[in-house]
Design a protein around this motif. Structure first.
Motif, PDB file in Angstrom:
ATOM      1  N   ASP A   1       0.806  -1.220   0.000  1.00 65.01           N
ATOM      2  CA  ASP A   1       0.000   0.000   0.000  1.00 65.01           C
ATOM      3  C   ASP A   1       0.840   1.271   0.000  1.00 65.01           C
ATOM      4  OD1 ASP A   1      -2.227  -1.556  -0.031  1.00 65.01           O
ATOM      5  OD2 ASP A   1      -2.799  -1.215   2.056  1.00 65.01           O
ATOM      6  N   ARG A   2       2.040   1.182   0.546  1.00 68.61           N
ATOM      7  CA  ARG A   2       2.879   2.382   0.661  1.00 68.61           C
ATOM      8  C   ARG A   2       3.664   2.675  -0.606  1.00 68.61           C
ATOM      9  NH1 ARG A   2       6.475   0.711   4.485  1.00 68.61           N
ATOM     10  NH2 ARG A   2       7.440   2.753   4.697  1.00 68.61           N
ATOM     11  N   ALA A   3       3.629   1.772  -1.560  1.00 70.91           N
ATOM     12  CA  ALA A   3       4.239   2.046  -2.855  1.00 70.91           C
ATOM     13  C   ALA A   3       3.346   3.027  -3.604  1.00 70.91           C
ATOM     14  CB  ALA A   3       4.400   0.753  -3.652  1.00 70.91           C
ATOM     15  N   LEU A   4       3.942   4.010  -4.240  1.00 70.41           N
ATOM     16  CA  LEU A   4       3.155   4.996  -4.980  1.00 70.41           C
ATOM     17  C   LEU A   4       2.968   4.510  -6.420  1.00 70.41           C
ATOM     18  CD1 LEU A   4       1.693   7.645  -5.207  1.00 70.41           C
ATOM     19  CD2 LEU A   4       3.895   8.789  -5.591  1.00 70.41           C
ATOM     20  N   VAL A   5       1.719   4.182  -6.744  1.00 65.59           N
ATOM     21  CA  VAL A   5       1.358   3.772  -8.100  1.00 65.59           C
ATOM     22  C   VAL A   5       0.389   4.818  -8.627  1.00 65.59           C
ATOM     23  CG1 VAL A   5       0.389   1.952  -9.554  1.00 65.59           C
ATOM     24  CG2 VAL A   5       1.587   1.341  -7.436  1.00 65.59           C
ATOM     25  N   CYS A   6       0.767   5.521  -9.685  1.00 67.68           N
ATOM     26  CA  CYS A   6      -0.045   6.643 -10.130  1.00 67.68           C
ATOM     27  C   CYS A   6       0.260   6.982 -11.582  1.00 67.68           C
ATOM     28  CB  CYS A   6       0.227   7.866  -9.245  1.00 67.68           C
ATOM     29  SG  CYS A   6       1.944   8.439  -9.294  1.00 67.68           S
ATOM     30  N   THR A   7      -0.449   7.959 -12.122  1.00 73.86           N
ATOM     31  CA  THR A   7      -0.156   8.475 -13.447  1.00 73.86           C
ATOM     32  C   THR A   7       0.858   9.612 -13.320  1.00 73.86           C
ATOM     33  OG1 THR A   7      -1.905  10.143 -13.369  1.00 73.86           O
ATOM     34  CG2 THR A   7      -2.513   7.953 -14.208  1.00 73.86           C
ATOM     35  N   PHE A   8       1.441  10.028 -14.431  1.00 78.52           N
ATOM     36  CA  PHE A   8       2.374  11.155 -14.420  1.00 78.52           C
ATOM     37  C   PHE A   8       1.704  12.410 -13.867  1.00 78.52           C
ATOM     38  CE2 PHE A   8       5.436   9.132 -17.388  1.00 78.52           C
ATOM     39  CZ  PHE A   8       6.618   9.586 -16.818  1.00 78.52           C
ATOM     40  N   HIS A   9       0.477  12.668 -14.319  1.00 75.80           N
ATOM     41  CA  HIS A   9      -0.209  13.890 -13.897  1.00 75.80           C
ATOM     42  C   HIS A   9      -0.570  13.854 -12.416  1.00 75.80           C
ATOM     43  CE1 HIS A   9      -0.632  14.091 -18.291  1.00 75.80           C
ATOM     44  NE2 HIS A   9      -0.679  15.393 -18.118  1.00 75.80           N
ATOM     45  N   SER A  10      -0.910  12.671 -11.919  1.00 78.64           N
ATOM     46  CA  SER A  10      -1.198  12.527 -10.493  1.00 78.64           C
ATOM     47  C   SER A  10       0.063  12.768  -9.665  1.00 78.64           C
ATOM     48  CB  SER A  10      -1.761  11.130 -10.212  1.00 78.64           C
ATOM     49  OG  SER A  10      -1.950  10.934  -8.832  1.00 78.64           O
ATOM     50  N   LEU A  11       1.196  12.271 -10.143  1.00 78.37           N
ATOM     51  CA  LEU A  11       2.465  12.507  -9.452  1.00 78.37           C
ATOM     52  C   LEU A  11       2.765  13.999  -9.393  1.00 78.37           C
ATOM     53  CD1 LEU A  11       5.187  11.561  -8.239  1.00 78.37           C
ATOM     54  CD2 LEU A  11       6.057  11.440 -10.598  1.00 78.37           C
ATOM     55  N   GLY A  12       2.586  14.679 -10.528  1.00 79.32           N
ATOM     56  CA  GLY A  12       2.826  16.113 -10.556  1.00 79.32           C
ATOM     57  C   GLY A  12       1.934  16.868  -9.597  1.00 79.32           C
ATOM     58  N   HIS A  13       0.667  16.464  -9.541  1.00 80.94           N
ATOM     59  CA  HIS A  13      -0.280  17.113  -8.636  1.00 80.94           C
ATOM     60  C   HIS A  13       0.133  16.909  -7.182  1.00 80.94           C
ATOM     61  CE1 HIS A  13      -4.654  17.710  -7.155  1.00 80.94           C
ATOM     62  NE2 HIS A  13      -4.074  18.873  -7.342  1.00 80.94           N
ATOM     63  N   ARG A  14       0.589  15.714  -6.847  1.00 76.32           N
ATOM     64  CA  ARG A  14       1.041  15.424  -5.481  1.00 76.32           C
ATOM     65  C   ARG A  14       2.223  16.321  -5.100  1.00 76.32           C
ATOM     66  NH1 ARG A  14      -0.110  10.134  -3.241  1.00 76.32           N
ATOM     67  NH2 ARG A  14      -1.649   9.033  -4.496  1.00 76.32           N
ATOM     68  N   ILE A  15       3.169  16.448  -6.026  1.00 73.04           N
ATOM     69  CA  ILE A  15       4.355  17.267  -5.748  1.00 73.04           C
ATOM     70  C   ILE A  15       3.971  18.724  -5.540  1.00 73.04           C
ATOM     71  CG2 ILE A  15       6.512  18.144  -6.739  1.00 73.04           C
ATOM     72  CD1 ILE A  15       6.857  15.412  -8.101  1.00 73.04           C
ATOM     73  N   LEU A  16       3.107  19.237  -6.396  1.00 73.11           N
ATOM     74  CA  LEU A  16       2.689  20.634  -6.264  1.00 73.11           C
ATOM     75  C   LEU A  16       1.946  20.884  -4.952  1.00 73.11           C
ATOM     76  CD1 LEU A  16       1.475  21.531  -9.876  1.00 73.11           C
ATOM     77  CD2 LEU A  16       3.545  22.327  -8.718  1.00 73.11           C
ATOM     78  N   LYS A  17       1.041  19.973  -4.590  1.00 74.23           N
ATOM     79  CA  LYS A  17       0.282  20.127  -3.344  1.00 74.23           C
ATOM     80  C   LYS A  17       1.200  20.103  -2.134  1.00 74.23           C
ATOM     81  CE  LYS A  17      -3.492  17.994  -2.450  1.00 74.23           C
ATOM     82  NZ  LYS A  17      -4.497  16.901  -2.291  1.00 74.23           N
ATOM     83  N   ALA A  18       2.211  19.240  -2.176  1.00 77.45           N
ATOM     84  CA  ALA A  18       3.090  19.062  -1.022  1.00 77.45           C
ATOM     85  C   ALA A  18       4.147  20.153  -0.900  1.00 77.45           C
ATOM     86  CB  ALA A  18       3.779  17.697  -1.097  1.00 77.45           C
ATOM     87  N   GLU A  19       4.606  20.687  -2.024  1.00 78.85           N
ATOM     88  CA  GLU A  19       5.786  21.533  -1.995  1.00 78.85           C
ATOM     89  C   GLU A  19       5.571  22.985  -2.402  1.00 78.85           C
ATOM     90  OE1 GLU A  19       8.212  20.135  -0.658  1.00 78.85           O
ATOM     91  OE2 GLU A  19       7.724  18.012  -0.899  1.00 78.85           O
ATOM     92  N   ASN A  20       4.457  23.288  -3.046  1.00 79.26           N
ATOM     93  CA  ASN A  20       4.274  24.638  -3.566  1.00 79.26           C
ATOM     94  C   ASN A  20       3.030  25.271  -2.956  1.00 79.26           C
ATOM     95  OD1 ASN A  20       4.106  26.970  -5.055  1.00 79.26           O
ATOM     96  ND2 ASN A  20       4.402  25.991  -7.040  1.00 79.26           N
ATOM     97  N   SER A  21       3.224  26.132  -1.960  1.00 74.57           N
ATOM     98  CA  SER A  21       2.090  26.737  -1.249  1.00 74.57           C
ATOM     99  C   SER A  21       1.240  27.611  -2.166  1.00 74.57           C
ATOM    100  CB  SER A  21       2.588  27.571  -0.067  1.00 74.57           C
ATOM    101  OG  SER A  21       3.458  28.597  -0.508  1.00 74.57           O
ATOM    102  N   SER A  22       1.842  28.142  -3.230  1.00 73.54           N
ATOM    103  CA  SER A  22       1.082  28.990  -4.141  1.00 73.54           C
ATOM    104  C   SER A  22       0.064  28.196  -4.945  1.00 73.54           C
ATOM    105  CB  SER A  22       2.029  29.717  -5.104  1.00 73.54           C
ATOM    106  OG  SER A  22       2.693  28.800  -5.952  1.00 73.54           O
ATOM    107  N   SER A  23       0.179  26.845  -4.905  1.00 77.41           N
ATOM    108  CA  SER A  23      -0.770  26.000  -5.630  1.00 77.41           C
ATOM    109  C   SER A  23      -2.040  25.722  -4.826  1.00 77.41           C
ATOM    110  CB  SER A  23      -0.102  24.664  -5.999  1.00 77.41           C
ATOM    111  OG  SER A  23       0.984  24.866  -6.866  1.00 77.41           O
ATOM    112  N   ILE A  24      -2.005  26.039  -3.533  1.00 73.78           N
ATOM    113  CA  ILE A  24      -3.163  25.781  -2.681  1.00 73.78           C
ATOM    114  C   ILE A  24      -4.341  26.654  -3.140  1.00 73.78           C
ATOM    115  CG2 ILE A  24      -4.073  25.928  -0.332  1.00 73.78           C
ATOM    116  CD1 ILE A  24      -1.226  25.442   0.672  1.00 73.78           C
ATOM    117  N   GLY A  25      -5.485  26.034  -3.325  1.00 77.76           N
ATOM    118  CA  GLY A  25      -6.670  26.777  -3.729  1.00 77.76           C
ATOM    119  C   GLY A  25      -6.830  26.929  -5.225  1.00 77.76           C
TER     120      GLY A  25
END
Length: 256
Positions: free
Chosen positions: A78-102
């Motif tokens: 379950d802890r392995a990340l299985v996703c699409t490229f776009h989902s990975l990008g969205h995760r990175i932006l949500k986690a690391e870029n506060s300007s992406s919030i909202g």
């Protein structure tokens, strides 16, 4: 459970140890199954599932792999990340870029309105759908408005004006488009060494299915993430790319 029989080439792809590997195979030959088995093999060999990233091009395929891992590993995968490229990008932006919030994903109809407004502001008369496609291809090829502005071609300079105006209008309305889910994470990782090192350390094994459908931004994103260890396992078929309309380039797959 019935034991799965693999041919020698499939077995080699599953048990490959470290370093890059390209698995070339035609459609229907079991690439996704082999990828799933390799994930299982790596975890059974002691790799922390959280250190593993498996990327597919369809959400349905990602869910299928997740389901197989859950059944075979009793929840250990379950802890392995299985996703699409776009989902990975969205995760990175949500986690690391506060300007992406909202921010909200712009819908097709609203995107068309933004492009029409941008075209009107810069005085371009063209088919909006064609301009949207050109800007999308530029982003997938990591071409900025500034890059187009420096071109000697008149049409590139004109496109640069619309592209730049569209980006401004989008930011004002707190919107992002589908291509931003790849373009922005790449720019973020490229410009911030600390954040890049975090994801490089996190993902010690990277596996990608249908890699022939990758655009330049996807390839460069993978290059960044895998740079320290080069534990990169790619499956695909260079004559099978179906996402050319999104900037997919199978020649990049072969030359990686």
């Amino acid at each position: 459970m019935k034991e799965i029989k693999f041919n020698p080439q499939q077995a080699e792809a599953i048990s490959h140890k470290e370093g890059p590997m390209i698995v070339l195979s035609v459609a229907g030959s079991g690439k996704t199954m082999v990828l799933t088995e390799r994930v299982i093999h790596l975890i059974e060999q002691g790799l922390d599932p959280a250190r593993l990233l498996a990327i597919t091009f369809a959400k349905k395929a990602a869910l299928e792999i997740q389901s197989r891992l859950k059944k075979r590993l009793n929840g250990n995968g379950d802890r392995a990340l299985v996703c699409t490229f776009h989902s990975l990008g969205h995760r990175i932006l949500k986690a690391e870029n506060s300007s992406s919030i909202g921010l909200r994903l712009v819908q097709n109809g609203d995107q068309l309105k933004l492009f029409r407004e941008a075209m009107q502001k810069v005085g371009m008369e063209d088919d909006p759908a064609s301009v949207i496609r050109k800007v999308s291809l530029a982003k997938n090829d990591l071409i900025s408005p500034g890059d187009l502005e420096r071109s000697e071609k008149k049409e590139d300079k004109e496109l640069a004006k619309v592209y730049s105006c569209y980006e401004i209008l989008k930011r004002r309305q707190r919107l992002f488009d589908f291509d931003d889910l790849l373009y922005r994470p790449y720019q973020l990782l490229k410009s911030n060494e600390e954040i890049l090192e975090h994801y490089q350390n996190r993902f010690q094994q990277i596996l990608i299915d249908e890699f022939q459908d990758s655009s330049r931004v996807m390839v460069e994103l993978v290059r960044l993430l895998s740079r320290p260890h080069r534990n990169l396992w790619l499956a695909g078929y260079d004559d099978q790319s179906i996402h050319g309309f999104r900037g997919a380039r199978s020649d990049i797959f072969v030359s990686l």
